[in-house]
Design a protein around this motif. Sequence first.
Motif, mmCIF file in Angstrom:
data_model
loop_
_atom_site.group_PDB
_atom_site.id
_atom_site.type_symbol
_atom_site.label_atom_id
_atom_site.label_comp_id
_atom_site.label_asym_id
_atom_site.label_seq_id
_atom_site.Cartn_x
_atom_site.Cartn_y
_atom_site.Cartn_z
ATOM 1 N N SER A 106 0.834 -1.224 0.000
ATOM 2 C CA SER A 106 0.000 0.000 0.000
ATOM 3 C C SER A 106 0.858 1.260 0.000
ATOM 4 N N TYR A 107 2.110 1.122 0.432
ATOM 5 C CA TYR A 107 2.971 2.300 0.580
ATOM 6 C C TYR A 107 3.703 2.707 -0.695
ATOM 7 N N VAL A 108 3.686 1.834 -1.711
ATOM 8 C CA VAL A 108 4.377 2.187 -2.962
ATOM 9 C C VAL A 108 3.344 2.566 -4.026
ATOM 10 N N ASP A 109 3.734 3.483 -4.921
ATOM 11 C CA ASP A 109 2.739 3.976 -5.880
ATOM 12 C C ASP A 109 2.713 3.167 -7.178
ATOM 13 N N LYS A 110 3.434 2.052 -7.189
ATOM 14 C CA LYS A 110 3.335 1.135 -8.333
ATOM 15 C C LYS A 110 3.497 -0.299 -7.818
ATOM 16 N N VAL A 111 2.980 -1.233 -8.589
ATOM 17 C CA VAL A 111 3.163 -2.641 -8.244
ATOM 18 C C VAL A 111 3.707 -3.340 -9.485
ATOM 19 N N ARG A 112 4.878 -3.939 -9.328
ATOM 20 C CA ARG A 112 5.511 -4.615 -10.458
ATOM 21 C C ARG A 112 5.755 -6.079 -10.126
ATOM 22 N N VAL A 113 5.726 -6.874 -11.187
ATOM 23 C CA VAL A 113 5.990 -8.302 -11.023
ATOM 24 C C VAL A 113 6.950 -8.733 -12.116
ATOM 25 N N CYS A 114 7.993 -9.453 -11.738
ATOM 26 C CA CYS A 114 8.934 -9.969 -12.740
ATOM 27 C C CYS A 114 8.319 -11.223 -13.370
ATOM 28 N N VAL A 115 8.233 -11.241 -14.705
ATOM 29 C CA VAL A 115 7.617 -12.391 -15.388
ATOM 30 C C VAL A 115 8.649 -13.226 -16.155
ATOM 31 N N ALA A 116 9.825 -12.661 -16.391
ATOM 32 C CA ALA A 116 10.891 -13.384 -17.089
ATOM 33 C C ALA A 116 12.186 -12.612 -16.868
ATOM 34 N N TYR A 117 13.294 -13.177 -17.343
ATOM 35 C CA TYR A 117 14.576 -12.482 -17.232
ATOM 36 C C TYR A 117 15.200 -12.346 -18.611
ATOM 37 N N GLU A 118 15.975 -11.268 -18.766
ATOM 38 C CA GLU A 118 16.816 -11.144 -19.948
ATOM 39 C C GLU A 118 18.212 -11.523 -19.469
ATOM 40 N N TYR A 119 18.798 -12.531 -20.086
ATOM 41 C CA TYR A 119 20.075 -13.043 -19.580
ATOM 42 C C TYR A 119 20.966 -13.427 -20.747
ATOM 43 N N LYS A 120 22.106 -12.756 -20.844
ATOM 44 C CA LYS A 120 23.066 -13.019 -21.927
ATOM 45 C C LYS A 120 22.383 -13.048 -23.284
ATOM 46 N N GLY A 121 21.543 -12.045 -23.554
ATOM 47 C CA GLY A 121 20.899 -11.894 -24.851
ATOM 48 C C GLY A 121 19.683 -12.776 -25.078
ATOM 49 N N LYS A 122 19.309 -13.564 -24.064
ATOM 50 C CA LYS A 122 18.149 -14.454 -24.230
ATOM 51 C C LYS A 122 17.062 -14.078 -23.222
ATOM 52 N N LEU B 47 14.560 -15.624 -20.600
ATOM 53 C CA LEU B 47 14.378 -16.884 -19.861
ATOM 54 C C LEU B 47 13.155 -16.773 -18.962
ATOM 55 N N ASP B 48 12.396 -17.865 -18.852
ATOM 56 C CA ASP B 48 11.280 -17.846 -17.897
ATOM 57 C C ASP B 48 11.596 -18.767 -16.707
ATOM 58 N N TYR B 49 12.886 -18.999 -16.507
ATOM 59 C CA TYR B 49 13.323 -19.787 -15.348
ATOM 60 C C TYR B 49 14.649 -19.208 -14.857
ATOM 61 N N LEU B 50 15.018 -19.555 -13.616
ATOM 62 C CA LEU B 50 16.276 -19.064 -13.051
ATOM 63 C C LEU B 50 17.449 -19.798 -13.689
ATOM 64 N N PRO B 51 18.421 -19.084 -14.259
ATOM 65 C CA PRO B 51 19.552 -19.779 -14.874
ATOM 66 C C PRO B 51 20.459 -20.433 -13.828
ATOM 67 N N TYR B 52 21.295 -21.364 -14.287
ATOM 68 C CA TYR B 52 22.198 -22.123 -13.388
ATOM 69 C C TYR B 52 23.053 -21.190 -12.549
ATOM 70 N N GLU B 53 23.715 -20.258 -13.240
ATOM 71 C CA GLU B 53 24.564 -19.330 -12.500
ATOM 72 C C GLU B 53 24.017 -17.928 -12.703
ATOM 73 N N ILE B 54 23.714 -17.254 -11.624
ATOM 74 C CA ILE B 54 23.137 -15.918 -11.766
ATOM 75 C C ILE B 54 24.167 -14.880 -11.355
ATOM 76 N N LEU B 55 24.598 -14.114 -12.306
ATOM 77 C CA LEU B 55 25.462 -12.980 -11.983
ATOM 78 C C LEU B 55 24.574 -11.744 -12.071
ATOM 79 N N ASP B 56 24.430 -11.092 -10.929
ATOM 80 C CA ASP B 56 23.469 -9.991 -10.843
ATOM 81 C C ASP B 56 23.598 -8.974 -11.968
ATOM 82 N N ASP B 57 24.842 -8.743 -12.389
ATOM 83 C CA ASP B 57 25.039 -7.714 -13.406
ATOM 84 C C ASP B 57 24.476 -8.134 -14.758
ATOM 85 N N ASP B 58 24.385 -9.447 -14.983
ATOM 86 C CA ASP B 58 23.976 -9.939 -16.299
ATOM 87 C C ASP B 58 22.476 -10.169 -16.405
ATOM 88 N N ILE B 59 21.807 -10.295 -15.281
ATOM 89 C CA ILE B 59 20.387 -10.667 -15.343
ATOM 90 C C ILE B 59 19.508 -9.434 -15.175
#
Length: 422
Positions: free
Chosen positions: A335-351, A353-365
């Motif tokens: 209620s305290y934030v003026d937007k509500v967002r939901v992550c539905v997929a990731y952009e990872y190394k140019g692809k 993805l709708d699942y968590l990749p094996y190795e997640i480097l925060d800078d790349d995802i």
Amino acid sequence: MKADVLLGLQWGDEGKGKIVDVLTPNYGVIARFQGGPNAGHTLEFNGIKHVLHTIPSGIFREDTLNVIGNGVVIDPRVLKRELLALDDLNVDYSKSLLVSKKAHLILPTHCMLDAASEASKGKKKIGSTLRGIGPTYMDKTGRNGIRVGDLVMPNFDERYNALREKHLNMLSGYAFDVSELEEQEKLWFAGVDKLKELELIDSEHFIHEKMNAGSAILAEGAQGSLLDIDFGSYPFVTSSNTICAGACTGLGIAPNQIGEVFGIFKAYCTRVGSGPFPTELFDKDGEILAKAGNEFGATTGRPRRCGWLDLPALKYACMINGVTKLIMMKADVLSYVDKVRVCVAYEYKGKTLDYLPYEILDDDIKPIYENLSPWTDDLTGMREYNELPETLKSYVEYIEEKVGIPITIVSVGPDRTQTLRK
Ligand code: GDP
Ligand code: IMO
Ligand code: MG
């Protein structure tokens, strides 16, 4: 009668303690199956706020038995503090708290090894709670551990001293200062005396006898699925199986005896300690969630990192746990934030993805978000699901549709009464 399981679907602190307490009147036995004093489970009722670490969250309800299962690791120093806090509240646990003889003990030197290991990792540290969890499970799987049942064995001192010696050798390799050991051991043995006052049981037999007699069992998870040793964001995980299968190994319940699997998640995400967190917010919204949600660790007091709800991660957790019912916590905080967002997929190394990749480097995802309609109403006084704003109900339906599992409870505050059943 089958055993139900309640567990966290994110990185812990979803609100398991609160919901176990709310559901306890439906159960004869509440049983913890893994983890140890790294957990901090908060309960609030009648103006009392209470944090449990080792003791199951059914302890405040009369007529319910509480079992600390074989999969749990116990630090007698912490357990004693927890028991004394219950004494202060006049909670009689003498007949309602039972401990598995097969649960492993956290020694003072396990905690020192945890601290030494973390210090040696520098920037790569796990962000452990420093409660000795990793080293204790290592001794368990390495077949060196000491169990609760050993406390009453004639060769206990010999076994304790042998393990202590082994640990001291390891600690000298780390050049770790052990000057506090004697003092900590005094506290530890005082804790052991208190632990020995409890009923020590063969918990697998106990649980099966209760199930056969028609008693309803609820297995209470600790941590969260994304901290699972096998399926979490390794190595930034805890050292036990936090997922549903952990209830089988941590209590001796057979897989075909699991009934409902309640999966708890926050309406957003938090994480305490190191490790990947694709939807983490570093902006004003993150600060607002942290403040409104009072996001500080119940065990260590560390600030929790905050971010938007991560649907691919939530779906993954539901998949590996076989979740049958979802429970959404902390809707009031959004209620305290003026937007509500939901992550539905990731952009990872140019692809995408709708699942968590094996190795997640925060800078790349990069999370891909959908925007939903926010709500600003104060939800904390609401007691019926129908009172909730339409935009929040749409949020609930959106998640149900995306995950394919019904949300049966929406929580709008820390108190027992702030629990809306759908
Ligand atoms: P657990 O480890 O899963 O039992 O969760 P914690 O107790 O570590 O963290 C959950 C925190 O959120 C505690 O401080 C709870 O009192 C609080 N809490 C639980 N449910 C709600 C809720 O619906 N709204 C708010 N604002 N706080 C909640
Ligand atoms: P509850 O049951 C949140 C995190 C630590 C660290 C990692 C490993 O209250 O949800 P450990 O001490 O287990 O070696 O730490 O796991 N962690 C938790 N985070 N809630 C918990 O428990 C946690 N227990 C461990 O912060 O990142
Ligand atoms: Mg917690």
